[in-house]
Design a protein around this motif. Sequence first.
Motif, PDB file in Angstrom:
ATOM      1  N   LEU A 196      49.516  42.096  60.246  1.00 35.27           N
ATOM      2  CA  LEU A 196      50.423  41.841  59.129  1.00 35.27           C
ATOM      3  C   LEU A 196      50.091  42.796  57.995  1.00 35.27           C
ATOM      4  O   LEU A 196      48.941  42.885  57.564  1.00 35.27           O
ATOM      5  CB  LEU A 196      50.271  40.390  58.660  1.00 35.27           C
ATOM      6  CG  LEU A 196      50.964  39.980  57.367  1.00 35.27           C
ATOM      7  CD1 LEU A 196      52.472  40.188  57.463  1.00 35.27           C
ATOM      8  CD2 LEU A 196      50.646  38.526  57.032  1.00 35.27           C
ATOM      9  N   TRP A 197      51.108  43.516  57.511  1.00 35.67           N
ATOM     10  CA  TRP A 197      50.936  44.406  56.367  1.00 35.67           C
ATOM     11  C   TRP A 197      51.599  43.806  55.134  1.00 35.67           C
ATOM     12  O   TRP A 197      52.747  43.360  55.192  1.00 35.67           O
ATOM     13  CB  TRP A 197      51.564  45.771  56.654  1.00 35.67           C
ATOM     14  CG  TRP A 197      50.763  46.617  57.601  1.00 35.67           C
ATOM     15  CD1 TRP A 197      51.047  46.864  58.916  1.00 35.67           C
ATOM     16  CD2 TRP A 197      49.545  47.305  57.316  1.00 35.67           C
ATOM     17  NE1 TRP A 197      50.087  47.667  59.459  1.00 35.67           N
ATOM     18  CE2 TRP A 197      49.149  47.961  58.506  1.00 35.67           C
ATOM     19  CE3 TRP A 197      48.752  47.436  56.173  1.00 35.67           C
ATOM     20  CZ2 TRP A 197      47.993  48.736  58.579  1.00 35.67           C
ATOM     21  CZ3 TRP A 197      47.607  48.209  56.245  1.00 35.67           C
ATOM     22  CH2 TRP A 197      47.241  48.847  57.436  1.00 35.67           C
ATOM     23  N   LEU A 198      50.879  43.801  54.022  1.00 33.17           N
ATOM     24  CA  LEU A 198      51.423  43.379  52.736  1.00 33.17           C
ATOM     25  C   LEU A 198      51.897  44.615  51.974  1.00 33.17           C
ATOM     26  O   LEU A 198      51.207  45.632  51.948  1.00 33.17           O
ATOM     27  CB  LEU A 198      50.360  42.648  51.908  1.00 33.17           C
ATOM     28  CG  LEU A 198      49.680  41.450  52.566  1.00 33.17           C
ATOM     29  CD1 LEU A 198      48.633  40.857  51.620  1.00 33.17           C
ATOM     30  CD2 LEU A 198      50.698  40.385  52.949  1.00 33.17           C
ATOM     31  N   PRO A 240      38.021  46.035  71.602  1.00 32.10           N
ATOM     32  CA  PRO A 240      39.426  45.647  71.819  1.00 32.10           C
ATOM     33  C   PRO A 240      39.569  44.207  72.292  1.00 32.10           C
ATOM     34  O   PRO A 240      40.564  43.547  71.972  1.00 32.10           O
ATOM     35  CB  PRO A 240      39.894  46.646  72.893  1.00 32.10           C
ATOM     36  CG  PRO A 240      39.022  47.847  72.687  1.00 32.10           C
ATOM     37  CD  PRO A 240      37.688  47.286  72.293  1.00 32.10           C
ATOM     38  N   GLU A 241      38.591  43.702  73.031  1.00 33.99           N
ATOM     39  CA  GLU A 241      38.652  42.314  73.491  1.00 33.99           C
ATOM     40  C   GLU A 241      38.605  41.349  72.307  1.00 33.99           C
ATOM     41  O   GLU A 241      39.269  40.303  72.313  1.00 33.99           O
ATOM     42  CB  GLU A 241      37.501  42.023  74.461  1.00 33.99           C
ATOM     43  CG  GLU A 241      37.602  42.733  75.786  1.00 33.99           C
ATOM     44  CD  GLU A 241      37.290  44.217  75.708  1.00 33.99           C
ATOM     45  OE1 GLU A 241      37.749  44.970  76.591  1.00 33.99           O
ATOM     46  OE2 GLU A 241      36.566  44.624  74.759  1.00 33.99           O
ATOM     47  N   LEU A 242      37.830  41.699  71.296  1.00 33.47           N
ATOM     48  CA  LEU A 242      37.756  40.861  70.099  1.00 33.47           C
ATOM     49  C   LEU A 242      39.104  40.814  69.378  1.00 33.47           C
ATOM     50  O   LEU A 242      39.464  39.800  68.773  1.00 33.47           O
ATOM     51  CB  LEU A 242      36.677  41.395  69.150  1.00 33.47           C
ATOM     52  CG  LEU A 242      36.448  40.630  67.844  1.00 33.47           C
ATOM     53  CD1 LEU A 242      35.994  39.211  68.127  1.00 33.47           C
ATOM     54  CD2 LEU A 242      35.434  41.356  66.971  1.00 33.47           C
ATOM     55  N   GLY A 243      39.859  41.897  69.455  1.00 35.56           N
ATOM     56  CA  GLY A 243      41.152  41.944  68.790  1.00 35.56           C
ATOM     57  C   GLY A 243      42.118  40.883  69.266  1.00 35.56           C
ATOM     58  O   GLY A 243      43.039  40.487  68.529  1.00 35.56           O
ATOM     59  N   GLU A 244      41.929  40.387  70.474  1.00 33.33           N
ATOM     60  CA  GLU A 244      42.795  39.332  70.994  1.00 33.33           C
ATOM     61  C   GLU A 244      42.560  37.996  70.295  1.00 33.33           C
ATOM     62  O   GLU A 244      43.365  37.082  70.417  1.00 33.33           O
ATOM     63  CB  GLU A 244      42.560  39.178  72.497  1.00 33.33           C
ATOM     64  CG  GLU A 244      42.878  40.449  73.291  1.00 33.33           C
ATOM     65  CD  GLU A 244      42.495  40.321  74.753  1.00 33.33           C
ATOM     66  OE1 GLU A 244      41.981  39.233  75.130  1.00 33.33           O
ATOM     67  OE2 GLU A 244      42.697  41.278  75.513  1.00 33.33           O
ATOM     68  N   ARG A 245      41.461  37.889  69.537  1.00 32.80           N
ATOM     69  CA  ARG A 245      41.109  36.631  68.867  1.00 32.80           C
ATOM     70  C   ARG A 245      41.193  36.726  67.351  1.00 32.80           C
ATOM     71  O   ARG A 245      40.711  35.852  66.643  1.00 32.80           O
ATOM     72  CB  ARG A 245      39.691  36.210  69.267  1.00 32.80           C
ATOM     73  CG  ARG A 245      39.514  36.005  70.755  1.00 32.80           C
ATOM     74  CD  ARG A 245      38.185  35.377  71.085  1.00 32.80           C
ATOM     75  NE  ARG A 245      37.074  36.323  71.077  1.00 32.80           N
ATOM     76  CZ  ARG A 245      36.026  36.234  70.276  1.00 32.80           C
ATOM     77  NH1 ARG A 245      35.935  35.256  69.389  1.00 32.80           N
ATOM     78  NH2 ARG A 245      35.053  37.119  70.339  1.00 32.80           N
ATOM     79  N   VAL A 246      41.831  37.805  66.869  1.00 37.15           N
ATOM     80  CA  VAL A 246      41.794  38.091  65.435  1.00 37.15           C
ATOM     81  C   VAL A 246      43.209  38.298  64.882  1.00 37.15           C
ATOM     82  O   VAL A 246      44.065  38.882  65.543  1.00 37.15           O
ATOM     83  CB  VAL A 246      40.938  39.353  65.162  1.00 37.15           C
ATOM     84  CG1 VAL A 246      41.158  39.890  63.764  1.00 37.15           C
ATOM     85  CG2 VAL A 246      39.466  39.042  65.376  1.00 37.15           C
ATOM     86  N   LEU A 247      43.424  37.799  63.668  1.00 38.10           N
ATOM     87  CA  LEU A 247      44.597  38.164  62.873  1.00 38.10           C
ATOM     88  C   LEU A 247      44.118  39.096  61.770  1.00 38.10           C
ATOM     89  O   LEU A 247      43.242  38.734  60.986  1.00 38.10           O
ATOM     90  CB  LEU A 247      45.263  36.931  62.264  1.00 38.10           C
ATOM     91  CG  LEU A 247      46.367  37.208  61.231  1.00 38.10           C
ATOM     92  CD1 LEU A 247      47.515  37.999  61.843  1.00 38.10           C
ATOM     93  CD2 LEU A 247      46.868  35.907  60.615  1.00 38.10           C
ATOM     94  N   LEU A 248      44.665  40.285  61.727  1.00 36.29           N
ATOM     95  CA  LEU A 248      44.271  41.287  60.753  1.00 36.29           C
ATOM     96  C   LEU A 248      45.390  41.451  59.730  1.00 36.29           C
ATOM     97  O   LEU A 248      46.563  41.610  60.096  1.00 36.29           O
ATOM     98  CB  LEU A 248      43.991  42.611  61.457  1.00 36.29           C
ATOM     99  CG  LEU A 248      43.359  43.745  60.658  1.00 36.29           C
ATOM    100  CD1 LEU A 248      41.992  43.326  60.135  1.00 36.29           C
ATOM    101  CD2 LEU A 248      43.235  44.993  61.517  1.00 36.29           C
TER     102      LEU A 248
END
Length: 228
Positions: A119-121, A84-92
């Motif tokens: 972001l969902w396409l 979860p800590e990595l999620g703070e540095r990621v755009l998915l």
Amino acid sequence: PELDPERVGVLGISLGAIVSSLALSVDPRLQYGVLLLGGADIAHILWHSSLTISVREALRRQGFTEARLRERLRAIEPLEYVTPELGERVLLVGALFDTVVPTVDTEKLHRGLGSPPMLWLETGHYGAVLVEGRLLRIVSDFFEKRFRGEPFVPPTSIGAPTLRIGLMLDQASGLQVAGGMDFWRSNTRGDFYASGFLTTRGPALFAGWRGPLGLSPGLVAYPKRTVP
């Protein structure tokens, strides 16, 4: 010298996003990342992707099951590394109608990263090309803001036409090739939808349910007849 080694990010697309999620997890030099159309649970992706049918059959001939494959791939499974800590540095970025990297596997990666904003396409795996320019601007904005220490909030979705192409089987015209575009969906995931189609036998309207394996039962309306 024109590169700043203290500000390094990574962008991965599809398989590249899977690899990038692993790289971000183990390489401290990578500060931020964009994971575009990737996922986690590699065994499930290989066992259910629309792109890996031949691979799947080859694995079955070697005696693999999905469970055995998952155990064999554990050493390179993103869910073993992301936090979860990595999620703070990621755009998915994911696609609502992805069958190449199934949407459920994108959601697994999202949960493994602590369910950060994403972001969902409104497309399938290859539909990102329809909004490529806007998507790349969002990616650039993400890196620029995060490297300046500013927060970044992605848009919840990018409006893009949902295109469909495949085979249509009905009582009036038999089996035919059809391609079209959605003009109504019951919800974001399109559990029920209506599309306008051009078929090899003329225009048609289709309303149906989004079933498993890319199959959609429903009704097709031709100018003089409506059939299942």
